[in-house]
Write a protein that holds these residues in place. Structure first.
Motif, PDB file in Angstrom:
ATOM      1  N   GLY A   1       0.805  -1.216   0.000  1.00 11.89           N
ATOM      2  CA  GLY A   1       0.000   0.000   0.000  1.00 11.89           C
ATOM      3  C   GLY A   1       0.838   1.266   0.000  1.00 11.89           C
ATOM      4  N   VAL A   2       2.123   1.150  -0.366  1.00 17.03           N
ATOM      5  CA  VAL A   2       3.002   2.315  -0.401  1.00 17.03           C
ATOM      6  C   VAL A   2       2.642   3.172  -1.607  1.00 17.03           C
ATOM      7  N   LEU A   3       2.281   4.418  -1.362  1.00 17.27           N
ATOM      8  CA  LEU A   3       1.926   5.339  -2.443  1.00 17.27           C
ATOM      9  C   LEU A   3       3.204   5.928  -3.049  1.00 17.27           C
ATOM     10  N   PRO A   4       3.127   6.370  -4.320  1.00 18.08           N
ATOM     11  CA  PRO A   4       4.313   6.990  -4.922  1.00 18.08           C
ATOM     12  C   PRO A   4       4.678   8.278  -4.186  1.00 18.08           C
TER      13      PRO A   4
ATOM     14  N   GLY B   1      -4.576   3.513 -10.978  1.00 13.76           N
ATOM     15  CA  GLY B   1      -3.833   2.641 -10.083  1.00 13.76           C
ATOM     16  C   GLY B   1      -4.837   1.822  -9.292  1.00 13.76           C
ATOM     17  N   LEU B   2      -4.388   0.668  -8.807  1.00 19.19           N
ATOM     18  CA  LEU B   2      -5.272  -0.218  -8.055  1.00 19.19           C
ATOM     19  C   LEU B   2      -4.774  -0.370  -6.618  1.00 19.19           C
ATOM     20  N   HIS B   3      -5.709  -0.462  -5.684  1.00 16.03           N
ATOM     21  CA  HIS B   3      -5.357  -0.725  -4.286  1.00 16.03           C
ATOM     22  C   HIS B   3      -4.692  -2.098  -4.190  1.00 16.03           C
TER      23      HIS B   3
ATOM     24  N   VAL C   1     -15.972 -17.050  -2.636  1.00 15.65           N
ATOM     25  CA  VAL C   1     -15.271 -15.771  -2.527  1.00 15.65           C
ATOM     26  C   VAL C   1     -14.071 -15.948  -1.599  1.00 15.65           C
ATOM     27  N   VAL C   2     -12.901 -15.530  -2.111  1.00 13.94           N
ATOM     28  CA  VAL C   2     -11.673 -15.583  -1.323  1.00 13.94           C
ATOM     29  C   VAL C   2     -11.175 -14.158  -1.167  1.00 13.94           C
ATOM     30  N   ASP C   3     -11.047 -13.699   0.080  1.00 13.17           N
ATOM     31  CA  ASP C   3     -10.552 -12.352   0.337  1.00 13.17           C
ATOM     32  C   ASP C   3      -9.036 -12.307   0.203  1.00 13.17           C
ATOM     33  N   GLY C   4      -8.517 -11.143  -0.262  1.00 12.71           N
ATOM     34  CA  GLY C   4      -7.081 -10.931  -0.339  1.00 12.71           C
ATOM     35  C   GLY C   4      -6.524 -10.773   1.059  1.00 12.71           C
ATOM     36  N   PRO C   5      -5.215 -10.677   1.207  1.00 11.56           N
ATOM     37  CA  PRO C   5      -4.221 -10.540   0.140  1.00 11.56           C
ATOM     38  C   PRO C   5      -3.909 -11.876  -0.530  1.00 11.56           C
ATOM     39  N   PHE C   6      -3.310 -11.770  -1.708  1.00  7.92           N
ATOM     40  CA  PHE C   6      -2.932 -12.941  -2.487  1.00  7.92           C
ATOM     41  C   PHE C   6      -1.412 -13.025  -2.535  1.00  7.92           C
ATOM     42  N   ALA C   7      -0.889 -14.236  -2.382  1.00 11.71           N
ATOM     43  CA  ALA C   7       0.553 -14.435  -2.203  1.00 11.71           C
ATOM     44  C   ALA C   7       1.386 -14.182  -3.459  1.00 11.71           C
ATOM     45  N   GLU C   8       0.874 -14.525  -4.623  1.00  7.31           N
ATOM     46  CA  GLU C   8       1.684 -14.511  -5.856  1.00  7.31           C
ATOM     47  C   GLU C   8       1.804 -13.096  -6.401  1.00  7.31           C
ATOM     48  N   THR C   9       2.642 -12.261  -5.779  1.00  9.00           N
ATOM     49  CA  THR C   9       2.775 -10.857  -6.171  1.00  9.00           C
ATOM     50  C   THR C   9       3.050 -10.701  -7.657  1.00  9.00           C
ATOM     51  N   LYS C  10       3.889 -11.557  -8.237  1.00  6.54           N
ATOM     52  CA  LYS C  10       4.250 -11.403  -9.653  1.00  6.54           C
ATOM     53  C   LYS C  10       3.061 -11.585 -10.594  1.00  6.54           C
ATOM     54  N   GLU C  11       1.982 -12.174 -10.092  1.00  4.48           N
ATOM     55  CA  GLU C  11       0.786 -12.380 -10.914  1.00  4.48           C
ATOM     56  C   GLU C  11      -0.262 -11.299 -10.694  1.00  4.48           C
ATOM     57  N   LEU C  12       0.013 -10.363  -9.788  1.00  2.00           N
ATOM     58  CA  LEU C  12      -0.979  -9.360  -9.438  1.00  2.00           C
ATOM     59  C   LEU C  12      -0.776  -8.073 -10.216  1.00  2.00           C
ATOM     60  N   LEU C  13      -1.838  -7.284 -10.289  1.00  2.00           N
ATOM     61  CA  LEU C  13      -1.796  -5.998 -10.979  1.00  2.00           C
ATOM     62  C   LEU C  13      -1.826  -4.852  -9.978  1.00  2.00           C
ATOM     63  N   ALA C  14      -1.130  -3.767 -10.331  1.00  2.00           N
ATOM     64  CA  ALA C  14      -1.120  -2.573  -9.485  1.00  2.00           C
ATOM     65  C   ALA C  14      -1.770  -1.393 -10.198  1.00  2.00           C
ATOM     66  N   GLY C  15      -2.064  -1.556 -11.494  1.00  2.02           N
ATOM     67  CA  GLY C  15      -2.688  -0.478 -12.241  1.00  2.02           C
ATOM     68  C   GLY C  15      -2.803  -0.835 -13.706  1.00  2.02           C
ATOM     69  N   PHE C  16      -3.388   0.088 -14.486  1.00  2.00           N
ATOM     70  CA  PHE C  16      -3.570  -0.175 -15.909  1.00  2.00           C
ATOM     71  C   PHE C  16      -3.768   1.129 -16.668  1.00  2.00           C
ATOM     72  N   TRP C  17      -3.538   1.052 -17.956  1.00  2.00           N
ATOM     73  CA  TRP C  17      -3.958   2.083 -18.900  1.00  2.00           C
ATOM     74  C   TRP C  17      -4.753   1.359 -19.992  1.00  2.00           C
ATOM     75  N   LEU C  18      -5.713   2.042 -20.575  1.00  2.00           N
ATOM     76  CA  LEU C  18      -6.374   1.589 -21.785  1.00  2.00           C
ATOM     77  C   LEU C  18      -6.099   2.673 -22.811  1.00  2.00           C
ATOM     78  N   VAL C  19      -5.435   2.299 -23.902  1.00  2.00           N
ATOM     79  CA  VAL C  19      -5.050   3.273 -24.918  1.00  2.00           C
ATOM     80  C   VAL C  19      -5.545   2.831 -26.274  1.00  2.00           C
ATOM     81  N   GLN C  20      -5.682   3.815 -27.169  1.00  2.00           N
ATOM     82  CA  GLN C  20      -6.041   3.531 -28.558  1.00  2.00           C
ATOM     83  C   GLN C  20      -4.943   4.093 -29.430  1.00  2.00           C
ATOM     84  N   VAL C  21      -4.325   3.222 -30.216  1.00  2.00           N
ATOM     85  CA  VAL C  21      -3.182   3.579 -31.059  1.00  2.00           C
ATOM     86  C   VAL C  21      -3.348   2.949 -32.434  1.00  2.00           C
ATOM     87  N   LYS C  22      -2.443   3.301 -33.348  1.00  2.00           N
ATOM     88  CA  LYS C  22      -2.521   2.766 -34.713  1.00  2.00           C
ATOM     89  C   LYS C  22      -1.936   1.364 -34.832  1.00  2.00           C
ATOM     90  N   SER C  23      -1.012   0.999 -33.914  1.00  2.00           N
ATOM     91  CA  SER C  23      -0.340  -0.294 -34.046  1.00  2.00           C
ATOM     92  C   SER C  23       0.240  -0.754 -32.715  1.00  2.00           C
TER      93      SER C  23
END
Length: 138
Positions: free
Chosen positions: A17-20, A46-48, A65-87
């Motif tokens: 939960g460390v913020l930038p 960004g995601l909590h 339903v399984v509550d977090g936290p989840f152990a496999e950090t490398k499989e988790l997401l911390a944020g996203f962008w959705l972009v539209q580009v030509k390629s």
């Protein structure tokens, strides 16, 4: 045009939960502003930490339903962008410029478009029509 989801992988800091800090936040704000000015950015957040999340597992006709936290950090997401580009190459060029330190990793995934579904569009027209109506409203 094609859309890409750019996935920000979680790490120990994001899962704690460390913020930038102010400098990191300013650099990300500048990068996001460039995406906006170029007309590329559709969404981005960004995601909590997973400790505030849940997973819904499907099996044997049940929903568990399984509550977090989840152990496999490398499989988790911390944020996203959705972009539209030509390629794909344009998406890669943009995100090679993202202000992340060494050791971080982004994953780019192309979003399915109606044209990708071929004859399914004719076989299930109501599904695709509903999607078109939704997109026209947003």
């Amino acid at each position: 045009h094609m859309r890409f989801m750019v996935l920000v992988k979680a790490n120990a800091k994001s899962e704690a939960g460390v913020l930038p800090n102010e400098k990191e936040l300013a650099a990300m704000g500048k990068f996001n502003d460039e995406l906006i000015k170029a007309g590329v950015l559709l969404a981005g957040e960004g995601l909590h930490a997973s400790s505030k999340g849940a997973r819904i597992k499907f099996g044997g006709g049940k929903r568990t339903v399984v509550d977090g936290p989840f152990a496999e950090t490398k499989e988790l997401l911390a944020g996203f962008w959705l972009v539209q580009v030509k390629s794909r190459e344009e998406a890669i060029e943009w995100f090679k410029r993202a202000p992340f330190p060494d050791g971080e990793e982004l994953e780019l995934r192309q979003v399915f478009e109606e044209a990708d579904f071929g004859d399914l569009v004719a076989k299930a027209p109501a599904v695709f029509e509903a999607e078109r109506e939704f997109r026209a409203k947003s």
